[in-house]
Design a protein around this motif. Structure first.
Motif, PDB file in Angstrom:
ATOM      1  N   PHE A 124     -23.253 -41.053  35.639  1.00 27.81           N
ATOM      2  CA  PHE A 124     -23.502 -40.140  34.535  1.00 27.81           C
ATOM      3  C   PHE A 124     -22.199 -39.571  33.975  1.00 27.81           C
ATOM      4  CE2 PHE A 124     -24.222 -35.843  32.881  1.00 27.81           C
ATOM      5  CZ  PHE A 124     -25.200 -36.092  31.937  1.00 27.81           C
ATOM      6  N   ALA A 125     -21.270 -39.219  34.849  1.00 27.88           N
ATOM      7  CA  ALA A 125     -20.007 -38.617  34.426  1.00 27.88           C
ATOM      8  C   ALA A 125     -19.103 -39.593  33.707  1.00 27.88           C
ATOM      9  CB  ALA A 125     -19.270 -38.042  35.634  1.00 27.88           C
ATOM     10  N   ASN A 126     -19.369 -40.886  33.839  1.00 25.71           N
ATOM     11  CA  ASN A 126     -18.482 -41.891  33.262  1.00 25.71           C
ATOM     12  C   ASN A 126     -19.153 -42.839  32.268  1.00 25.71           C
ATOM     13  OD1 ASN A 126     -15.709 -41.733  34.807  1.00 25.71           O
ATOM     14  ND2 ASN A 126     -17.283 -41.446  36.364  1.00 25.71           N
ATOM     15  N   THR A 127     -20.450 -42.675  32.035  1.00 22.90           N
ATOM     16  CA  THR A 127     -21.110 -43.588  31.111  1.00 22.90           C
ATOM     17  C   THR A 127     -20.604 -43.385  29.684  1.00 22.90           C
ATOM     18  OG1 THR A 127     -23.252 -44.360  30.283  1.00 22.90           O
ATOM     19  CG2 THR A 127     -23.071 -42.014  30.699  1.00 22.90           C
ATOM     20  N   PRO A 128     -20.265 -44.443  28.961  1.00 26.16           N
ATOM     21  CA  PRO A 128     -19.735 -44.310  27.596  1.00 26.16           C
ATOM     22  C   PRO A 128     -20.682 -43.575  26.650  1.00 26.16           C
ATOM     23  CG  PRO A 128     -19.382 -46.530  28.424  1.00 26.16           C
ATOM     24  CD  PRO A 128     -20.266 -45.850  29.421  1.00 26.16           C
ATOM     25  N   GLU A 129     -21.982 -43.673  26.910  1.00 25.69           N
ATOM     26  CA  GLU A 129     -22.963 -43.028  26.034  1.00 25.69           C
ATOM     27  C   GLU A 129     -22.852 -41.498  26.071  1.00 25.69           C
ATOM     28  OE1 GLU A 129     -23.586 -45.584  28.022  1.00 25.69           O
ATOM     29  OE2 GLU A 129     -23.967 -47.083  26.459  1.00 25.69           O
ATOM     30  N   ASN A 130     -22.201 -40.961  27.109  1.00 28.09           N
ATOM     31  CA  ASN A 130     -22.086 -39.506  27.231  1.00 28.09           C
ATOM     32  C   ASN A 130     -20.653 -39.021  27.058  1.00 28.09           C
ATOM     33  OD1 ASN A 130     -23.326 -36.941  27.660  1.00 28.09           O
ATOM     34  ND2 ASN A 130     -22.637 -36.924  29.788  1.00 28.09           N
ATOM     35  N   LEU A 131     -19.769 -39.890  26.568  1.00 28.20           N
ATOM     36  CA  LEU A 131     -18.363 -39.531  26.420  1.00 28.20           C
ATOM     37  C   LEU A 131     -17.911 -39.701  24.976  1.00 28.20           C
ATOM     38  CD1 LEU A 131     -16.828 -41.316  29.562  1.00 28.20           C
ATOM     39  CD2 LEU A 131     -17.413 -38.895  29.323  1.00 28.20           C
ATOM     40  N   VAL A 132     -17.068 -38.766  24.515  1.00 28.05           N
ATOM     41  CA  VAL A 132     -16.533 -38.862  23.162  1.00 28.05           C
ATOM     42  C   VAL A 132     -15.183 -38.155  23.111  1.00 28.05           C
ATOM     43  CG1 VAL A 132     -17.758 -36.770  22.424  1.00 28.05           C
ATOM     44  CG2 VAL A 132     -17.069 -38.471  20.713  1.00 28.05           C
ATOM     45  N   ALA A 133     -14.228 -38.746  22.380  1.00 25.55           N
ATOM     46  CA  ALA A 133     -12.909 -38.147  22.196  1.00 25.55           C
ATOM     47  C   ALA A 133     -12.978 -37.160  21.037  1.00 25.55           C
ATOM     48  CB  ALA A 133     -11.870 -39.233  21.912  1.00 25.55           C
ATOM     49  N   VAL A 134     -12.608 -35.891  21.300  1.00 25.32           N
ATOM     50  CA  VAL A 134     -12.781 -34.838  20.295  1.00 25.32           C
ATOM     51  C   VAL A 134     -11.590 -33.889  20.276  1.00 25.32           C
ATOM     52  CG1 VAL A 134     -15.295 -34.910  20.500  1.00 25.32           C
ATOM     53  CG2 VAL A 134     -13.992 -33.308  21.912  1.00 25.32           C
ATOM     54  N   ASP A 135     -11.550 -33.082  19.230  1.00 25.40           N
ATOM     55  CA  ASP A 135     -10.561 -32.015  19.126  1.00 25.40           C
ATOM     56  C   ASP A 135     -10.647 -31.098  20.339  1.00 25.40           C
ATOM     57  OD1 ASP A 135      -8.734 -30.179  17.489  1.00 25.40           O
ATOM     58  OD2 ASP A 135     -10.465 -28.890  17.867  1.00 25.40           O
ATOM     59  N   ALA A 136      -9.506 -30.827  20.957  1.00 26.88           N
ATOM     60  CA  ALA A 136      -9.499 -30.051  22.197  1.00 26.88           C
ATOM     61  C   ALA A 136     -10.052 -28.642  22.002  1.00 26.88           C
ATOM     62  CB  ALA A 136      -8.078 -29.982  22.761  1.00 26.88           C
ATOM     63  N   SER A 137      -9.699 -27.990  20.903  1.00 22.55           N
ATOM     64  CA  SER A 137     -10.172 -26.627  20.697  1.00 22.55           C
ATOM     65  C   SER A 137     -11.675 -26.582  20.451  1.00 22.55           C
ATOM     66  CB  SER A 137      -9.424 -25.969  19.537  1.00 22.55           C
ATOM     67  OG  SER A 137      -9.635 -26.679  18.327  1.00 22.55           O
ATOM     68  N   ALA A 138     -12.208 -27.585  19.747  1.00 21.63           N
ATOM     69  CA  ALA A 138     -13.656 -27.649  19.528  1.00 21.63           C
ATOM     70  C   ALA A 138     -14.383 -27.844  20.845  1.00 21.63           C
ATOM     71  CB  ALA A 138     -13.999 -28.778  18.558  1.00 21.63           C
ATOM     72  N   ASN A 139     -13.840 -28.710  21.688  1.00 22.02           N
ATOM     73  CA  ASN A 139     -14.462 -28.969  22.977  1.00 22.02           C
ATOM     74  C   ASN A 139     -14.461 -27.719  23.850  1.00 22.02           C
ATOM     75  OD1 ASN A 139     -15.553 -30.617  25.146  1.00 22.02           O
ATOM     76  ND2 ASN A 139     -13.512 -30.539  26.056  1.00 22.02           N
ATOM     77  N   ARG A 140     -13.387 -26.967  23.789  1.00 21.53           N
ATOM     78  CA  ARG A 140     -13.299 -25.781  24.639  1.00 21.53           C
ATOM     79  C   ARG A 140     -14.151 -24.636  24.100  1.00 21.53           C
ATOM     80  NH1 ARG A 140      -6.891 -27.043  25.858  1.00 21.53           N
ATOM     81  NH2 ARG A 140      -7.383 -29.152  26.577  1.00 21.53           N
ATOM     82  N   SER A 141     -14.401 -24.634  22.807  1.00 25.59           N
ATOM     83  CA  SER A 141     -15.335 -23.635  22.278  1.00 25.59           C
ATOM     84  C   SER A 141     -16.764 -23.972  22.697  1.00 25.59           C
ATOM     85  CB  SER A 141     -15.243 -23.560  20.755  1.00 25.59           C
ATOM     86  OG  SER A 141     -15.857 -24.672  20.133  1.00 25.59           O
ATOM     87  N   LYS A 142     -17.034 -25.246  22.879  1.00 25.30           N
ATOM     88  CA  LYS A 142     -18.351 -25.687  23.357  1.00 25.30           C
ATOM     89  C   LYS A 142     -18.540 -25.326  24.821  1.00 25.30           C
ATOM     90  CE  LYS A 142     -20.906 -29.874  24.584  1.00 25.30           C
ATOM     91  NZ  LYS A 142     -20.922 -31.343  24.554  1.00 25.30           N
ATOM     92  N   GLY A 143     -17.535 -25.610  25.649  1.00 22.19           N
ATOM     93  CA  GLY A 143     -17.649 -25.353  27.079  1.00 22.19           C
ATOM     94  C   GLY A 143     -18.827 -26.102  27.675  1.00 22.19           C
ATOM     95  N   ASP A 144     -19.667 -25.391  28.416  1.00 24.61           N
ATOM     96  CA  ASP A 144     -20.845 -25.982  29.048  1.00 24.61           C
ATOM     97  C   ASP A 144     -22.123 -25.663  28.279  1.00 24.61           C
ATOM     98  OD1 ASP A 144     -19.252 -26.983  31.084  1.00 24.61           O
ATOM     99  OD2 ASP A 144     -19.504 -25.208  32.338  1.00 24.61           O
ATOM    100  N   SER A 145     -21.985 -25.314  27.020  1.00 24.90           N
ATOM    101  CA  SER A 145     -23.132 -24.872  26.222  1.00 24.90           C
ATOM    102  C   SER A 145     -24.068 -26.014  25.853  1.00 24.90           C
ATOM    103  CB  SER A 145     -22.652 -24.199  24.933  1.00 24.90           C
ATOM    104  OG  SER A 145     -21.835 -23.095  25.207  1.00 24.90           O
ATOM    105  N   GLY A 146     -25.338 -25.645  25.682  1.00 27.95           N
ATOM    106  CA  GLY A 146     -26.318 -26.562  25.139  1.00 27.95           C
ATOM    107  C   GLY A 146     -26.422 -26.359  23.640  1.00 27.95           C
ATOM    108  N   PRO A 147     -27.222 -27.173  22.935  1.00 33.67           N
ATOM    109  CA  PRO A 147     -27.323 -27.079  21.478  1.00 33.67           C
ATOM    110  C   PRO A 147     -27.920 -25.779  20.983  1.00 33.67           C
ATOM    111  CG  PRO A 147     -28.945 -28.619  22.361  1.00 33.67           C
ATOM    112  CD  PRO A 147     -28.016 -28.282  23.482  1.00 33.67           C
ATOM    113  N   GLU A 148     -28.632 -25.045  21.827  1.00 33.44           N
ATOM    114  CA  GLU A 148     -29.161 -23.755  21.411  1.00 33.44           C
ATOM    115  C   GLU A 148     -28.056 -22.695  21.342  1.00 33.44           C
ATOM    116  OE1 GLU A 148     -29.647 -23.668  25.926  1.00 33.44           O
ATOM    117  OE2 GLU A 148     -29.410 -25.103  24.287  1.00 33.44           O
ATOM    118  N   GLU A 149     -26.885 -23.025  21.891  1.00 33.71           N
ATOM    119  CA  GLU A 149     -25.754 -22.098  21.894  1.00 33.71           C
ATOM    120  C   GLU A 149     -24.583 -22.597  21.051  1.00 33.71           C
ATOM    121  OE1 GLU A 149     -25.966 -20.453  26.424  1.00 33.71           O
ATOM    122  OE2 GLU A 149     -25.529 -22.585  26.147  1.00 33.71           O
ATOM    123  N   TRP A 150     -24.462 -23.925  20.917  1.00 33.79           N
ATOM    124  CA  TRP A 150     -23.304 -24.488  20.214  1.00 33.79           C
ATOM    125  C   TRP A 150     -23.679 -25.819  19.591  1.00 33.79           C
ATOM    126  CZ3 TRP A 150     -20.415 -28.901  19.998  1.00 33.79           C
ATOM    127  CH2 TRP A 150     -19.135 -28.819  19.418  1.00 33.79           C
TER     128      TRP A 150
END
Length: 241
Positions: free
Chosen positions: A171-197
């Motif tokens: 699960f932690a390494n499947t390509p379907e769950n991985l994406v290269a993104v802006d670091a600041s956007a990713n850190r604003s997301k954190g561990d949030s779900g779509p109801e939060e971010w």
């Protein structure tokens, strides 16, 4: 019309233009701006990405089949519970981090380290789906993160705590769950779900991928999470191809 009257009319016209510009800038004019992102600090209008109508239909069907349950306060979550970081699960000779960087790069804009069989990415222009911008990636700089679309800690609370180690590493390494993104956007997301971010850009594909990962790994959704996903799928119908 007298000169004084013309001056009065001209002044009123200028005032109308100023007031109109004010409301346009605020997004109060009907149809000019859509809803703003749940997460992040940008106030830019959301431009919903175009997706296939069949993807939205499949996402809606999958979402209805997912179990609805509150987050399980299962103890013991640690990153190490999900195995080796960036394992080579597809056995192509390159770890999943570098695979994800190449997958997210603009065509022809990737430089790899000599002697690594084009594996280790040194530089690349990343097309960030979360902000809609291009980002210059340089190895060693903190401009780009590899995001788990469904965060590991979230998965832990929605079913992964019951998995074996191999399943969690997959699960932690499947390509379907991985994406290269802006670091600041990713850190604003954190561990949030779509109801939060939710991202500024690429929301339609984001929610489709979120639901697909949840379906593949039989992870539950909360009621609030499901409600937001349903709303986003409906909003995306207008942009479907």
């Amino acid at each position: 019309m007298s000169r004084a009257s013309r001056r009065t009319v001209g002044s009123l016209a200028v005032m109308v233009l100023i007031v109109g510009a004010y409301f346009v800038s605020r997004g109060d004019a009907d149809g000019l701006l859509e809803d703003l992102p749940t997460g992040g600090t940008s106030t830019a209008a959301i431009t919903r990405d175009r997706v296939e109508a069949s993807d939205l239909e499949a996402g809606s069907t999958q979402l209805e089949r997912l179990d609805v349950a509150e987050l399980d306060d299962a103890p013991g979550y640690e990153r190490e519970q999900f195995g080796q970081r960036w394992a080579d699960i597809d056995r192509n000779g390159c770890d999943q981090r570098n695979d994800t960087l190449r997958a997210g790069a603009s065509e022809g804009k990737v430089t790899t380290k000599p002697g690594t069989h084009d594996c280790v990415v040194l530089e690349a222009t990343i097309e960030d789906p979360y902000t809609g911008r291009e980002i210059a990636f340089v190895k060693g700089e903190n401009t780009v993160d590899i995001d788990h679309i469904v965060p590991l800690s979230r998965a832990w609370q929605q079913g992964a705590a019951q998995w074996d180690e191999d399943r969690r590493e997959e699960f932690a390494n499947t390509p379907e769950n991985l994406v290269a993104v802006d670091a600041s956007a990713n850190r604003s997301k954190g561990d949030s779900g779509p109801e939060e971010w939710l991202p500024e850009a690429g929301r339609c594909m984001y929610v489709v991928q979120w639901i697909d990962v949840k379906t593949t790994y039989e992870l539950a959704v909360t009621a609030a999470e499901k409600n937001v996903l349903e709303g986003e799928l409906e909003a995306c119908e207008g942009s479907a191809e």
